[in-house]
Scaffold this active site. Structure first.
Site, short mmCIF file in Angstrom:
data_model
loop_
_atom_site.label_atom_id
_atom_site.label_comp_id
_atom_site.label_asym_id
_atom_site.label_seq_id
_atom_site.Cartn_x
_atom_site.Cartn_y
_atom_site.Cartn_z
N HIS B 148 6.69 -8.65 1.59
CA HIS B 148 5.51 -8.02 2.22
C HIS B 148 5.01 -8.80 3.43
CE1 HIS B 148 4.24 -5.49 -1.54
NE2 HIS B 148 5.54 -5.49 -1.32
N TYR B 251 -8.81 -0.11 5.32
CA TYR B 251 -7.90 0.93 4.82
C TYR B 251 -7.71 0.87 3.31
CZ TYR B 251 -7.80 2.47 9.47
OH TYR B 251 -8.25 2.97 10.66
#
Lengths: 153, 369
Positions: B148, B251
């Site tokens: 990630h 987000y």
């Protein structure tokens, strides 16, 4: 033998319940800390979802890993019990704790240091999971003891 | 069922399949380069000369379709492990004058070798060498995981650089705090300095280079000519997202998500919350979105303005039509090449797909002659 198998399967469920419970609680605590609307129904629903989801719906089967870990640990504990006078409850509790320790310690080595059990990302989380394994082992040892010390795994 | 009825049914099914066969656009696909080691991104130095970044750490030229076996010298050592390695290669908007290229990669820390970070460097391309290499961004804090990274970089119209920085997998909760680079989009000047109009410059405790937050593993990033920033990110098990990113906005990851953890556990029971942005599209189950292209070429005029998202699982490309910043249709294309890591458009308007893995290929999609 049937009683031993039943005790083993229940001990796997105990360990899985501890894993799911610890994961749910750690996630809920964090969500609460950022003021997400945590209600009683959210808590209950998340606990139930995690127990079912982590047992049957994950991309990798944690219950199988726990099953295999406890099986190996309990067989080793049984063999050790032949030479040791330690009480079965304590011995199997140690075995269960060791199995969960191995799972939380070894899984990251196989996956780029990722803790695939989210609750195992902190030291406290790891200790909780190891305690869950120990509780499962203690239950198994207690079922084996129960006045039948010579019953085999 | 009678034989004649069965035949009629089969014939009508076949007709339906043919009729429903995707786009009306006529195109052909051809494999143009093979033997790439985990290709991740491409940059077009000219129509004839391309640069390909391989995750294993090599940057290589492709000249007239021929892969140069000799990698570009001077590329910094990368951490090729897990999902880490060399990721983006990007030309400076004024490359023809300054010869600057930008690279993003996972890099081991120089002192604590077991820890690593997302790094962005720039250097000048001289022949087959990269010189005057300087680090312009290094994510903080260091991580122990090799996953990630995000690592997609793009220049905005004002010359500043956007960098996607993933949550590092183990550090997902930190995507919601502003004192670190996990799960953030970063905006810096082309030399690494901080733009004066970044959204968190005056927020106490916030890192001034942060542009937006609450992201997971954003690997697709395009900026439209009107300044709209489209970003896609990998969700966990389900919950991949396509977002329109605006400065200073949250987000949501991992406080809100449409996915669950790989273990089957709930990450969050919430999918929306005040103060957190919704994706314009999400995918359950996951498609593992990797690269993204906003098509603006001439070869396929009917595709102008469409978003193309390369997907790793099961391996295809999604063509999305966007109207008023909403997705109005989705078409699955090119699902016969396996996992697709990247999609881009060549200078002639053809599409180039990069397949994932040790035997990576480049596939050209061009108009049918």
């Amino acid at each position: 033998m049937f009683r031993t198998i039943a005790a083993f399967l229940i001990s796997v469920l105990i360990a899985m319940s501890c894993v799911a419970l610890q994961t749910s609680i750690s996630n809920l605590l964090w969500l609460d800390s950022i003021n997400m609307p945590i209600t009683l129904s959210v808590i209950v629903s998340m606990l139930m979802s995690d127990l079912v989801g982590m047992s049957a719906a994950g991309a990798y089967p944690i219950i199988v890993v726990v099953f295999a870990g406890l099986l190996i640990a309990f067989i080793v504990a049984y063999l050790l019990s032949k030479w040791m006078n330690t009480g079965r409850r304590l011995l199997y509790a140690l075995a269960g704790g060791t199995a969960l320790f191995a799972i939380v310690a070894l899984m990251p080595l196989a996956f780029y240091n990722l803790d695939l059990i989210a609750g195992a990302r902190t030291l406290l989380g790891k200790l909780c999971l190891i305690l869950g394994g120990a509780i499962a082992g203690y239950y198994f040892g207690a079922q084996l003891s129960g006045g039948h010390d010579n019953e085999e795994v | 069922m009678k034989k004649s009825n069965r035949a009629a049914l089969l014939a009508s099914l076949l007709f339906c399949c043919l009729f429903a066969h995707g786009s009306e656009t006529n195109y052909q696909t051809e494999i143009i380069v093979e033997g790439l080691d985990n290709p991740w991104s491409l940059a077009f130095v000219s129509e004839r000369e391309w640069l390909v970044a391989e995750r294993s750490g090599s940057l290589r030229f492709i000249t007239d379709g021929v892969l140069n076996p000799e990698p570009v010298a001077g590329v910094p050592e990368v951490l090729f492990a897990g999902q880490g390695g060399l990721a983006e290669v990007l030309l400076h908007p004024n490359f023809s004058e300054n010869k600057l290229i930008y690279l993003s990669f996972a890099g081991a820390d120089s002192e604590q070798k077991k820890l690593n970070r997302l790094v962005v460097v720039r250097g000048q391309l001289e022949g087959n060498s990269l010189v005057s290499v300087e680090t312009i961004f290094g994510s903080e804090p260091l991580r122990k995981t090799a996953a990630h990274y995000g690592a997609r970089i793009r220049f905005m119209a004002d010359g500043t650089l956007l960098i996607t920085s993933g949550d590092g997998f183990n550090y997902r909760e930190q995507a919601q705090t502003l004192d670190n680079h996990f799960g953030k989009m970063i905006r810096i000047n082309d030399d690494g300095s901080i733009p004066k109009d970044n959204p968190f410059l005056d927020t106490p405790g916030a890192l001034p280079e942060i542009w937006s937050y609450g992201h997971r593993n954003p690997q697709g990033l395009v900026i439209a000519s009107d300044g709209t920033i489209f970003e896609n990110e990998h969700g966990p098990m389900g919950g991949d997202e396509l977002n329109i990113v605006e400065p200073g906005k949250n987000y949501g990851w991992p406080a809100i998500t449409y996915g669950v953890d790989y273990s089957g556990a709930i990450i969050s029971p919430f999918t929306e919350q005040t103060g957190m942005e919704q994706p314009i599209k999400y995918w359950v189950p996951s498609i593992a979105p990797s690269g993204m292209l906003l098509y603006q070429g001439d070869m396929f005029p009917e595709w102008q303005g469409n978003l193309f998202i390369s997907a790793l699982v099961p391996g295809d490309v999604r063509r999305l039509q966007i109207v008023d910043n909403k997705v109005v249709s989705e078409e699955v294309l090119w699902n016969n090449f396996g996992r697709i890591r990247h999609i881009t458009a060549a200078p002639d308007g053809s599409l180039i797909l990069a397949t994932d893995g040790k035997e990576g290929k480049l596939v050209r999609v061009s108009a049918l002659q």
